[in-house]
Design a protein around this motif. Structure first.
Motif, PDB file in Angstrom:
ATOM      1  N   TYR A 213       0.521  -1.101  -0.386  1.00 59.52           N
ATOM      2  CA  TYR A 213       0.163  -0.085  -0.208  1.00 59.52           C
ATOM      3  C   TYR A 213       0.828   1.126  -0.106  1.00 59.52           C
ATOM      4  N   ILE A 214       2.712   1.238   1.134  1.00 60.38           N
ATOM      5  CA  ILE A 214       2.497   2.266   0.955  1.00 60.38           C
ATOM      6  C   ILE A 214       3.914   2.623  -0.174  1.00 60.38           C
ATOM      7  N   GLY A 215       4.549   1.753  -0.623  1.00 61.55           N
ATOM      8  CA  GLY A 215       4.979   1.156  -1.905  1.00 61.55           C
ATOM      9  C   GLY A 215       4.242   1.679  -3.375  1.00 61.55           C
ATOM     10  N   ASP A 216       2.714   1.241  -2.684  1.00 65.81           N
ATOM     11  CA  ASP A 216       2.199   1.827  -4.189  1.00 65.81           C
ATOM     12  C   ASP A 216       2.150   3.434  -4.715  1.00 65.81           C
ATOM     13  N   MET A 217       2.570   4.608  -3.375  1.00 69.25           N
ATOM     14  CA  MET A 217       2.294   6.092  -3.364  1.00 69.25           C
ATOM     15  C   MET A 217       3.498   6.975  -3.107  1.00 69.25           C
ATOM     16  N   TYR A 218       4.081   5.471  -2.518  1.00 69.56           N
ATOM     17  CA  TYR A 218       5.715   6.609  -1.846  1.00 69.56           C
ATOM     18  C   TYR A 218       7.327   5.314  -2.184  1.00 69.56           C
ATOM     19  N   SER A 219       8.257   5.944  -2.555  1.00 67.52           N
ATOM     20  CA  SER A 219       8.954   4.932  -2.944  1.00 67.52           C
ATOM     21  C   SER A 219      10.356   5.870  -1.978  1.00 67.52           C
ATOM     22  N   HIS A 220      11.129   5.672  -1.576  1.00 66.87           N
ATOM     23  CA  HIS A 220      12.393   5.852  -0.634  1.00 66.87           C
ATOM     24  C   HIS A 220      13.453   6.735  -0.828  1.00 66.87           C
ATOM     25  N   ASP A 221      13.874   6.283  -1.943  1.00 66.71           N
ATOM     26  CA  ASP A 221      14.492   6.971  -2.726  1.00 66.71           C
ATOM     27  C   ASP A 221      15.936   7.347  -2.096  1.00 66.71           C
ATOM     28  N   GLY A 222      16.327   6.776  -0.691  1.00 63.54           N
ATOM     29  CA  GLY A 222      17.501   7.582  -0.026  1.00 63.54           C
ATOM     30  C   GLY A 222      17.153   8.495   0.788  1.00 63.54           C
ATOM     31  N   ASP A 223      15.949   8.707   0.763  1.00 71.47           N
ATOM     32  CA  ASP A 223      15.488   9.649   1.874  1.00 71.47           C
ATOM     33  C   ASP A 223      15.495   8.095   3.768  1.00 71.47           C
ATOM     34  N   SER A 224      16.537   9.632   4.314  1.00 73.08           N
ATOM     35  CA  SER A 224      16.187   8.854   5.827  1.00 73.08           C
ATOM     36  C   SER A 224      14.816   8.481   6.390  1.00 73.08           C
ATOM     37  N   GLU A 225      14.283   9.854   6.692  1.00 75.51           N
ATOM     38  CA  GLU A 225      13.231   9.375   7.188  1.00 75.51           C
ATOM     39  C   GLU A 225      11.810   9.387   6.400  1.00 75.51           C
ATOM     40  N   GLU A 226      10.954   9.379   6.538  1.00 74.75           N
ATOM     41  CA  GLU A 226      10.190   9.236   5.873  1.00 74.75           C
ATOM     42  C   GLU A 226       8.952  10.839   6.160  1.00 74.75           C
ATOM     43  N   PRO A 227       8.107  11.281   4.909  1.00 76.91           N
ATOM     44  CA  PRO A 227       7.868  11.784   5.259  1.00 76.91           C
ATOM     45  C   PRO A 227       6.462  12.532   5.849  1.00 76.91           C
ATOM     46  N   GLU A 228       5.795  13.323   6.397  1.00 74.95           N
ATOM     47  CA  GLU A 228       4.708  12.951   7.424  1.00 74.95           C
ATOM     48  C   GLU A 228       4.161  12.862   6.747  1.00 74.95           C
ATOM     49  N   TRP A 229       3.345  12.189   5.181  1.00 74.87           N
ATOM     50  CA  TRP A 229       1.801  12.160   5.530  1.00 74.87           C
ATOM     51  C   TRP A 229       1.913  10.841   4.487  1.00 74.87           C
ATOM     52  N   VAL A 230       3.349   9.736   4.668  1.00 74.22           N
ATOM     53  CA  VAL A 230       3.181   8.935   4.262  1.00 74.22           C
ATOM     54  C   VAL A 230       3.307   8.105   5.858  1.00 74.22           C
ATOM     55  N   LYS A 231       3.786   8.722   7.504  1.00 73.04           N
ATOM     56  CA  LYS A 231       3.160   7.977   8.282  1.00 73.04           C
ATOM     57  C   LYS A 231       1.950   8.329   9.104  1.00 73.04           C
ATOM     58  N   THR A 232       1.275   9.249   8.099  1.00 78.64           N
ATOM     59  CA  THR A 232      -0.758   9.551   8.436  1.00 78.64           C
ATOM     60  C   THR A 232      -1.248   8.222   7.106  1.00 78.64           C
ATOM     61  N   GLU A 233      -0.421   8.193   6.370  1.00 83.29           N
ATOM     62  CA  GLU A 233      -1.247   6.584   5.182  1.00 83.29           C
ATOM     63  C   GLU A 233      -0.877   5.580   6.260  1.00 83.29           C
ATOM     64  N   ARG A 234       0.019   5.511   6.669  1.00 84.37           N
ATOM     65  CA  ARG A 234       1.061   3.916   7.465  1.00 84.37           C
ATOM     66  C   ARG A 234      -1.039   4.033   8.405  1.00 84.37           C
ATOM     67  N   GLU A 235      -1.233   5.140   9.057  1.00 78.38           N
ATOM     68  CA  GLU A 235      -2.193   5.055  10.324  1.00 78.38           C
ATOM     69  C   GLU A 235      -2.617   5.223   9.481  1.00 78.38           C
ATOM     70  N   GLN A 236      -3.420   5.958   8.384  1.00 81.82           N
ATOM     71  CA  GLN A 236      -4.630   5.617   7.691  1.00 81.82           C
ATOM     72  C   GLN A 236      -4.869   4.221   7.216  1.00 81.82           C
ATOM     73  N   PHE A 237      -4.137   3.268   7.139  1.00 80.98           N
ATOM     74  CA  PHE A 237      -4.129   1.855   6.449  1.00 80.98           C
ATOM     75  C   PHE A 237      -4.474   1.389   7.356  1.00 80.98           C
ATOM     76  N   VAL A 238      -3.784   1.357   8.816  1.00 87.57           N
ATOM     77  CA  VAL A 238      -4.422   0.392   9.686  1.00 87.57           C
ATOM     78  C   VAL A 238      -5.520   0.054  10.609  1.00 87.57           C
ATOM     79  N   GLU A 239      -5.755   2.015  10.422  1.00 88.41           N
ATOM     80  CA  GLU A 239      -7.204   2.548  11.298  1.00 88.41           C
ATOM     81  C   GLU A 239      -8.300   1.991  10.302  1.00 88.41           C
TER      82      GLU A 239
END
Ligand code: NAG
Length: 315
Positions: A213-239
Motif C-alpha cells: 500500500y505504501i510502496g504504491d504511493m511512495y518510494s524511499h529513494d534514499g530518504d532517510s526519514e519518511e515524510p509526515e504524509w507517509v506516516k499518516t498513510e500508514r495510520e490510515q491503513f491500520v485504522e
C-alpha cells in the motif's frame, strides 16, 4: 488502459520519478462536481444549467431566445421521462443528470470510434481493438522495449469481456465507453478494483499489505526519514482501510477505499430541481412545471438580457 494511454502514463511516471516523490499517486475515484460554478441560486442558475445539461451543452442555450429555449427544454423532458408516464420523477431526473455529466466521455469515445471500427459496421470486436492497439506487437512478438504486451493484452481482453454487457462478443458504443472508462460505470466496478489490486499487489498473493500500500504511493529513494504524509498513510491503513484488522486489504476493503460512496451530487441536484419547480407539491414534475421554470433548468441569453433591461428600468 490501451497501449497509447499506458505509454503516456509511463512517461508521466518517469517525470514523477525524476522529481522528488512527494506527490502521492491518486487511486481514489471521487464522484465529481456537477459544475465548477458556485451554486448560489440567489445570484444565478449557472450551476443548475451545467448540472442539468453538462457544461458544454449549457453554453449553447445561452444563445437562444426564451421561446427557443422553452421549446428545446420541452423536447428534453420527453427524453427524461424514461417510463413515458407523463411525469418526471426525482429518480428519472437523477439518471438524466448523470448522463449529461458523462456526455463529454461519450463524445470522446465517439471521436476515437472509427479508428477502431475497421470494417465500419458500427460495432467493435475484440479482434479489431486488438489489431489496432497491438498491431506492431503482434507482428513482432518479441520487442525489446521492456513492456509486457502479452500481459497488457490479456488484461485488456478481460476488461473487454467485462464491458460486453449483453455477452454478444462485440462492443456497442456504450460498451466500448465502459471499456475505456470503467470507473464511470457501476457494472465495471469489480474490474476497476481487480486491476488496481493487481497493480499494487507486488507479491501476487491477492491482497494488499501495508508495505504494498505504501510502496504504491511512495518510494524511499534514499530518504532517510519518511515524510509526515507517509506516516499518516500508514495510520490510515491500520485504522480505516484494513477494516477487519487482519493486516491486509482484501477486495471489499480495496473497493471501499478506491470507490468511496461519496456525497451523491446528482441526487442532491435532482431533489433541488424538483423542490424548486414542483408547483402542486405532488413530488413529481410535469412538462409544464419544468418549462415554467426554464430559467432554472436551462436559461437563455434573452433572460439575462431581459433582467438587464429590468435592472436598467429601475434606475
Ligand atoms: C486481425 O489481424 C489478423 C492477423 O493479421 C487477421 O487475420 C484478422 O483478420 C484481423 N482482424 C480484424 C478484425 O481486422
Amino acid at each position: 488502459m490501451d497501449v497509447v494511454q499506458f505509454l503516456m502514463y509511463m512517461s508521466l511516471c518517469t517525470i514523477c520519478a525524476l522529481s522528488k516523490p512527494t506527490e502521492k499517486k491518486e487511486r481514489v475515484h471521487h464522484d465529481p462536481e456537477l459544475s465548477n460554478k458556485v451554486h448560489d441560486d440567489a445570484q444565478n442558475f449557472e450551476y443548475d444549467h451545467d448540472a442539468f445539461l453538462g457544461a458544454e451543452e449549457a453554453k449553447t442555450f445561452d444563445q437562444l431566445t426564451p421561446e427557443e429555449s422553452k421549446e428545446r427544454l420541452g423536447m428534453i423532458v420527453g427524453k427524461i421521462d424514461a417510463d413515458k408516464d407523463g411525469f418526471v420523477t426525482e429518480g428519472e431526473l437523477k439518471a438524466w443528470i448523470k448522463k449529461a455529466q458523462k456526455k463529454y466521455i461519450f463524445d470522446n469515445v465517439a471521436r476515437q470510434w472509427h479508428e477502431f471500427d475497421l470494417n465500419q459496421d458500427d460495432i467493435i470486436s475484440w479482434d479489431e481493438y486488438r489489431n489496432v492497439t497491438y498491431g506492431t506487437y503482434l507482428d513482432d512478438p518479441d520487442p525489446d522495449d521492456g513492456f509486457n504486451y502479452k500481459q497488457m493484452m490479456m488484461r485488456d481482453e478481460r476488461r473487454f469481456k467485462m464491458a460486453d454487457k449483453d455477452g454478444n462478443h462485440v462492443a456497442s458504443k456504450e460498451e466500448f465507453t465502459a471499456f475505456l472508462h470503467p470507473e464511470e460505470f457501476d457494472y465495471m466496478k469489480d474490474i476497476v478494483v481487480l486491476e488496481t489490486m493487481e497493480d499494487i499487489d507486488k507479491n501476487g498473493d491477492g491482497v494488499i499489505d501495508l508495505e504494498e500500500y505504501i510502496g504504491d504511493m511512495y518510494s524511499h529513494d534514499g530518504d532517510s526519514e519518511e515524510p509526515e504524509w507517509v506516516k499518516t498513510e500508514r495510520e490510515q491503513f491500520v485504522e480505516f482501510r484494513d477494516k477487519n484488522r487482519d493486516g491486509k486489504m482484501d477486495k471489499e476493503e480495496t473497493k471501499d477505499w478506491i470507490l468511496p460512496s461519496d456525497y451523491d451530487h446528482a441526487e442532491a441536484e435532482a431533489r433541488h430541481l424538483v423542490y424548486e419547480s414542483d408547483q402542486n407539491k405532488d413530488g413529481k414534475l410535469t412538462r409544464e412545471e419544468i418549462v415554467d421554470k426554464y430559467d432554472l433548468f436551462v436559461g437563455s441569453q434573452a433572460t439575462d438580457f431581459g433582467e438587464a433591461l429590468v435592472r436598467h428600468d429601475e434606475f
